[in-house]
Design an enzyme around this catalytic site. Structure first.
Site, mmCIF file in Angstrom:
data_model
loop_
_atom_site.group_PDB
_atom_site.id
_atom_site.type_symbol
_atom_site.label_atom_id
_atom_site.label_comp_id
_atom_site.label_asym_id
_atom_site.label_seq_id
_atom_site.Cartn_x
_atom_site.Cartn_y
_atom_site.Cartn_z
ATOM 1 N N SER A 78 0.649 -7.027 -8.219
ATOM 2 C CA SER A 78 0.454 -5.913 -7.272
ATOM 3 C C SER A 78 2.098 -5.396 -6.430
ATOM 4 C CB SER A 78 -0.422 -6.723 -6.028
ATOM 5 O OG SER A 78 0.339 -7.667 -5.610
ATOM 6 N N ASN A 84 -2.841 -3.638 3.057
ATOM 7 C CA ASN A 84 -3.092 -4.963 4.097
ATOM 8 C C ASN A 84 -1.998 -6.142 4.570
ATOM 9 O OD1 ASN A 84 -6.179 -6.505 2.285
ATOM 10 N ND2 ASN A 84 -4.987 -3.870 1.969
ATOM 11 N N LYS A 125 -3.061 0.500 -11.752
ATOM 12 C CA LYS A 125 -4.545 0.630 -10.965
ATOM 13 C C LYS A 125 -4.915 1.615 -11.038
ATOM 14 C CE LYS A 125 -5.903 -2.725 -8.528
ATOM 15 N NZ LYS A 125 -6.498 -3.604 -8.646
ATOM 16 N N ILE A 162 -4.873 -11.332 -0.692
ATOM 17 C CA ILE A 162 -5.838 -11.227 0.300
ATOM 18 C C ILE A 162 -7.438 -11.115 -0.931
ATOM 19 C CG2 ILE A 162 -8.087 -9.039 -0.792
ATOM 20 C CD1 ILE A 162 -5.801 -7.413 -0.521
ATOM 21 N N LYS A 214 6.361 -8.354 0.344
ATOM 22 C CA LYS A 214 5.505 -7.730 0.211
ATOM 23 C C LYS A 214 6.197 -7.172 2.283
ATOM 24 C CE LYS A 214 2.453 -6.589 -2.285
ATOM 25 N NZ LYS A 214 1.639 -7.189 -2.969
ATOM 26 N N THR A 223 -6.843 0.655 -5.240
ATOM 27 C CA THR A 223 -5.760 0.523 -3.754
ATOM 28 C C THR A 223 -5.691 2.061 -3.941
ATOM 29 O OG1 THR A 223 -3.668 0.806 -3.879
ATOM 30 C CG2 THR A 223 -4.081 0.217 -5.747
ATOM 31 N N ASP A 224 -5.685 2.294 -2.438
ATOM 32 C CA ASP A 224 -5.067 4.463 -1.834
ATOM 33 C C ASP A 224 -3.683 4.546 -3.222
ATOM 34 O OD1 ASP A 224 -2.871 2.432 -0.692
ATOM 35 O OD2 ASP A 224 -3.610 4.144 1.539
ATOM 36 N N GLU A 225 -3.183 3.720 -3.380
ATOM 37 C CA GLU A 225 -1.893 4.051 -4.350
ATOM 38 C C GLU A 225 -2.082 4.958 -5.208
ATOM 39 O OE1 GLU A 225 1.486 1.585 -4.235
ATOM 40 O OE2 GLU A 225 0.781 0.371 -2.570
ATOM 41 N N TYR A 237 3.020 1.020 -10.540
ATOM 42 C CA TYR A 237 1.672 0.162 -10.278
ATOM 43 C C TYR A 237 0.561 0.709 -10.132
ATOM 44 C CZ TYR A 237 -1.076 -2.178 -6.992
ATOM 45 O OH TYR A 237 -2.091 -2.551 -5.861
ATOM 46 N N PRO A 291 15.627 -5.438 5.421
ATOM 47 C CA PRO A 291 16.300 -4.865 3.916
ATOM 48 C C PRO A 291 14.841 -3.390 4.942
ATOM 49 C CG PRO A 291 15.043 -6.014 2.850
ATOM 50 C CD PRO A 291 14.983 -6.671 4.230
ATOM 51 N N ALA A 325 -4.199 -9.403 -10.083
ATOM 52 C CA ALA A 325 -3.450 -8.155 -10.408
ATOM 53 C C ALA A 325 -2.125 -8.222 -10.199
ATOM 54 C CB ALA A 325 -3.727 -7.146 -9.983
ATOM 55 N N ASP A 374 -7.928 -17.827 -11.559
ATOM 56 C CA ASP A 374 -6.392 -17.061 -11.286
ATOM 57 C C ASP A 374 -5.334 -18.322 -11.710
ATOM 58 O OD1 ASP A 374 -5.417 -16.343 -7.955
ATOM 59 O OD2 ASP A 374 -3.521 -16.817 -9.369
HETATM 60 P P1 NAD Z 1 -1.458 -10.825 -4.609
HETATM 61 O O1 NAD Z 1 -0.017 -10.667 -5.633
HETATM 62 O O2 NAD Z 1 -1.285 -11.517 -3.347
HETATM 63 O O3 NAD Z 1 -2.157 -11.482 -5.811
HETATM 64 C C1 NAD Z 1 -2.638 -11.561 -7.342
HETATM 65 C C2 NAD Z 1 -3.387 -12.748 -7.892
HETATM 66 O O4 NAD Z 1 -3.443 -12.618 -8.512
HETATM 67 C C3 NAD Z 1 -2.359 -14.182 -8.024
HETATM 68 O O5 NAD Z 1 -3.484 -14.696 -7.090
HETATM 69 C C4 NAD Z 1 -1.858 -13.930 -8.937
HETATM 70 O O6 NAD Z 1 -1.981 -15.372 -9.319
HETATM 71 C C5 NAD Z 1 -3.340 -13.223 -9.739
HETATM 72 N N1 NAD Z 1 -3.191 -12.955 -10.825
HETATM 73 C C6 NAD Z 1 -2.371 -12.465 -11.511
HETATM 74 N N2 NAD Z 1 -2.391 -11.866 -12.448
HETATM 75 C C7 NAD Z 1 -3.549 -12.620 -13.213
HETATM 76 C C8 NAD Z 1 -3.841 -12.664 -14.658
HETATM 77 N N3 NAD Z 1 -4.105 -12.284 -15.874
HETATM 78 N N4 NAD Z 1 -4.904 -13.435 -14.739
HETATM 79 C C9 NAD Z 1 -5.633 -13.925 -13.615
HETATM 80 N N5 NAD Z 1 -4.640 -14.065 -12.384
HETATM 81 C C10 NAD Z 1 -4.196 -13.024 -11.880
HETATM 82 O O7 NAD Z 1 -2.074 -9.613 -4.593
HETATM 83 P P2 NAD Z 1 -3.117 -8.959 -3.118
HETATM 84 O O8 NAD Z 1 -2.552 -7.750 -2.242
HETATM 85 O O9 NAD Z 1 -3.729 -10.006 -2.835
HETATM 86 O O10 NAD Z 1 -4.062 -7.957 -4.097
HETATM 87 C C11 NAD Z 1 -5.011 -8.215 -4.563
HETATM 88 C C12 NAD Z 1 -5.997 -6.442 -5.259
HETATM 89 O O11 NAD Z 1 -6.235 -6.140 -4.134
HETATM 90 C C13 NAD Z 1 -4.816 -6.462 -6.117
HETATM 91 O O12 NAD Z 1 -6.015 -5.871 -6.891
HETATM 92 C C14 NAD Z 1 -4.164 -5.349 -5.621
HETATM 93 O O13 NAD Z 1 -3.786 -4.395 -6.488
HETATM 94 C C15 NAD Z 1 -5.067 -4.945 -4.276
HETATM 95 N N6 NAD Z 1 -4.937 -3.959 -3.175
HETATM 96 C C16 NAD Z 1 -3.639 -5.454 -2.566
HETATM 97 C C17 NAD Z 1 -3.731 -4.137 -1.413
HETATM 98 C C18 NAD Z 1 -2.444 -5.064 -0.694
HETATM 99 O O14 NAD Z 1 -2.002 -4.690 0.512
HETATM 100 N N7 NAD Z 1 -1.738 -5.859 -0.637
HETATM 101 C C19 NAD Z 1 -3.762 -3.053 -0.813
HETATM 102 C C20 NAD Z 1 -5.145 -2.151 -1.894
HETATM 103 C C21 NAD Z 1 -5.685 -3.123 -2.922
HETATM 104 P P1 TYD Z 2 5.126 -2.816 0.332
HETATM 105 O O1 TYD Z 2 4.520 -3.868 1.369
HETATM 106 O O2 TYD Z 2 5.904 -3.070 -0.888
HETATM 107 O O3 TYD Z 2 3.791 -2.072 0.151
HETATM 108 P P2 TYD Z 2 3.508 -0.600 -0.240
HETATM 109 O O4 TYD Z 2 4.738 -0.182 -1.527
HETATM 110 O O5 TYD Z 2 2.736 -1.077 -1.531
HETATM 111 O O6 TYD Z 2 3.038 0.606 -0.027
HETATM 112 O O7 TYD Z 2 5.882 -1.711 1.312
HETATM 113 C C1 TYD Z 2 4.769 -0.813 2.285
HETATM 114 C C2 TYD Z 2 6.158 0.011 2.677
HETATM 115 O O8 TYD Z 2 7.667 0.349 2.876
HETATM 116 C C3 TYD Z 2 7.185 1.169 1.452
HETATM 117 O O9 TYD Z 2 7.360 1.941 2.347
HETATM 118 C C4 TYD Z 2 7.885 0.085 0.967
HETATM 119 C C5 TYD Z 2 8.696 -0.328 2.129
HETATM 120 N N1 TYD Z 2 9.601 -1.151 2.116
HETATM 121 C C6 TYD Z 2 10.900 -1.576 2.756
HETATM 122 O O10 TYD Z 2 11.430 -0.376 3.179
HETATM 123 N N2 TYD Z 2 11.318 -2.672 2.716
HETATM 124 C C7 TYD Z 2 10.998 -3.699 2.010
HETATM 125 O O11 TYD Z 2 11.694 -4.889 1.301
HETATM 126 C C8 TYD Z 2 10.005 -3.169 1.201
HETATM 127 C C9 TYD Z 2 9.389 -4.845 0.407
HETATM 128 C C10 TYD Z 2 9.045 -2.534 1.353
#
Ligand code: NAD
Ligand code: TYD
Length: 344
Positions: free
Chosen positions: A85, A181, A155, A13, A190, A125-127, A151, A206, A83, A33
């Site tokens: 994540s 996302n 958060k 993100i 993910k 996050t919504d989680e 996780y 899987p 984070a 980062d």
């Molecule tokens: P990501 O894991 O892809 O990226 C996280 C980034 O943070 C990485 O570049 C990592 O190097 C950096 N990082 C980790 N620990 C660090 C530290 N201690 N200091 C500095 N940098 C550090 O995560 P993402 O999916 O891009 O998520 C970004 C944010 O959005 C997170 O806070 C996550 O909780 C939130 N979020 C993600 C989703 C999703 O679906 N991916 C949904 C809702 C909220």
């Molecule tokens: P994920 O992308 O890990 O996001 P989150 O757990 O934060 O929602 O997973 C999305 C959904 O997909 C979740 O219900 C777990 C499921 N999942 C699988 O079924 N197989 C997989 O290999 C992964 C990574 C996730």
């Protein structure tokens, strides 16, 4: 020109957000980062030469570094994405989630407060709201925090700390809570990128348990636009939910990916379920629509097709991530500066 500090800007993100800001706003962006396994500078290769972009390698828990950056770049505000994540990783080991998501957020808040930050957008996050039953209404900003995974708990703890800083110290902070996302540059652990990259390699997909768990999916650019709207227009102390109004069962997401790639459903493998697996997330984003003039614009079908297309056209990115090559890109690009002990 105003300067924002984006933490975690080399992640999924964060990198999409940095790119969105550089394309749509005349701001300078300082990206702090730590480059954990999830941070990848290749995600920002197309903007790294922009004179308004600065990358700094370091951790948010490093109070001295954060303070120096705030002062040196006269930072107006922080958009805090950094984070740990991934839920599955938090199940294997919760401690790094506490360290970055809870302690790291506290360090940032303290540094920002001492400096006198004008804006602090906490990306959550919504989680944090926990899991919904099949007929429950979607989460609103008033829903109680009931995190279920390490996780989500980390958060939620960070959200509570942000809230306390607003209440106690008048910290100008806002919280954004978004659903799942997807889109370009997402690390293939993910669901969506894992399924795309495995299918491309004809490897098994899987699916946890019966695959009937439901997530709300938002295209990452819609989220980034929402984050900037919250940064610019959000009311201090408020929470804004962002979602895509696209609830889908995991199994249906996986089938749609296979169909887009022309791969057989025989690649699907039902594997043991994730411990404590949340059954359903759904998010009510009407507050952001009403108060920020934001709305999700990309349908799930459209966004998924673009995402699959992106992975198809970026095989080199996939290969470098799968092989670990992306870490060497960083070392080559920045090794000389690292040797000097300087920031990059
Ligand atoms: P990501 O894991 O892809 O990226 C996280 C980034 O943070 C990485 O570049 C990592 O190097 C950096 N990082 C980790 N620990 C660090 C530290 N201690 N200091 C500095 N940098 C550090 O995560 P993402 O999916 O891009 O998520 C970004 C944010 O959005 C997170 O806070 C996550 O909780 C939130 N979020 C993600 C989703 C999703 O679906 N991916 C949904 C809702 C909220
Ligand atoms: P994920 O992308 O890990 O996001 P989150 O757990 O934060 O929602 O997973 C999305 C959904 O997909 C979740 O219900 C777990 C499921 N999942 C699988 O079924 N197989 C997989 O290999 C992964 C990574 C996730």
């Amino acid at each position: 020109m105003k300067t924002v500090l984006v933490t975690g800007g080399a992640g999924f993100i964060g990198s999409n957000l940095v790119r969105w800001i550089l394309h749509h706003r005349d701001w300078r962006v300082v990206n702090l980062d730590a480059l954990t396994y999830a941070g990848n500078l290749e995600n920002l290769r197309d903007v790294e030469q922009d004179p308004r972009y600065v990358f700094v390698h370091g951790r948010i828990e490093d109070a001295q570094l954060v303070t120096r950056l705030l002062e040196e770049y006269a930072v107006e505000g922080i958009i805090h994405c950094a984070a740990e994540s991934h839920v599955d990783r938090s199940i294997l080991s919760a401690a790094p989630f506490y360290e970055t998501n809870v302690r790291g957020t506290l360090v940032l808040l303290e540094a920002a407060r001492a400096y006198g930050i004008k804006r602090f957008l906490h990306v959550s996050t919504d989680e944090v709201y926990g899991s919904l039953g099949p007929d429950d209404p979607p989460f609103t900003e008033e829903s109680p925090l009931k995190p279920n995974s390490p996780y989500a708990a980390s958060k939620a703890a960070a959200d509570c700390m942000v809230r306390a800083f607003v209440h106690t110290y008048n910290m100008p902070a806002i919280i954004a809570r978004c659903s799942n996302n997807y889109g370009p540059y997402q690390f293939p652990e993910k669901l969506i990128p894992l399924m795309i990259t495995n299918a491309l390699a004809d490897e098994p997909l899987p699916v946890y348990g019966d695959g009937h768990q439901v997530r709300d999916w938002i295209y990452v650019e819609d989220h980034c636009r929402g984050l900037v709207a919250a940064y610019e227009q959000g009311v201090v102390g408020e929470v804004y939910n962002f979602g895509g109004r696209s609830e889908r069962r995991n199994i249906d997401v996986v089938r749609a990916i296979l169909q887009l790639l022309g791969k057989p459903e025989s690649l699907i493998r039902h594997v043991p379920d994730r411990p404590g697996h949340d059954r359903r997330y759904a998010i009510d984003c009407t507050k952001a629509e009403r108060e920020l003039g934001w709305t999700p614009t990309v349908t799930f079908e459209e966004g998924l097709a673009w995402t699959v297309e992106w992975y198809l056209h970026n095989r080199a990115w996939i290969e470098s991530v799968r092989s670990g090559e992306y870490r060497r890109y960083y070392e080559q690009q920045y090794s000389w500066r690292l040797q000097e002990g300087a920031q990059v």
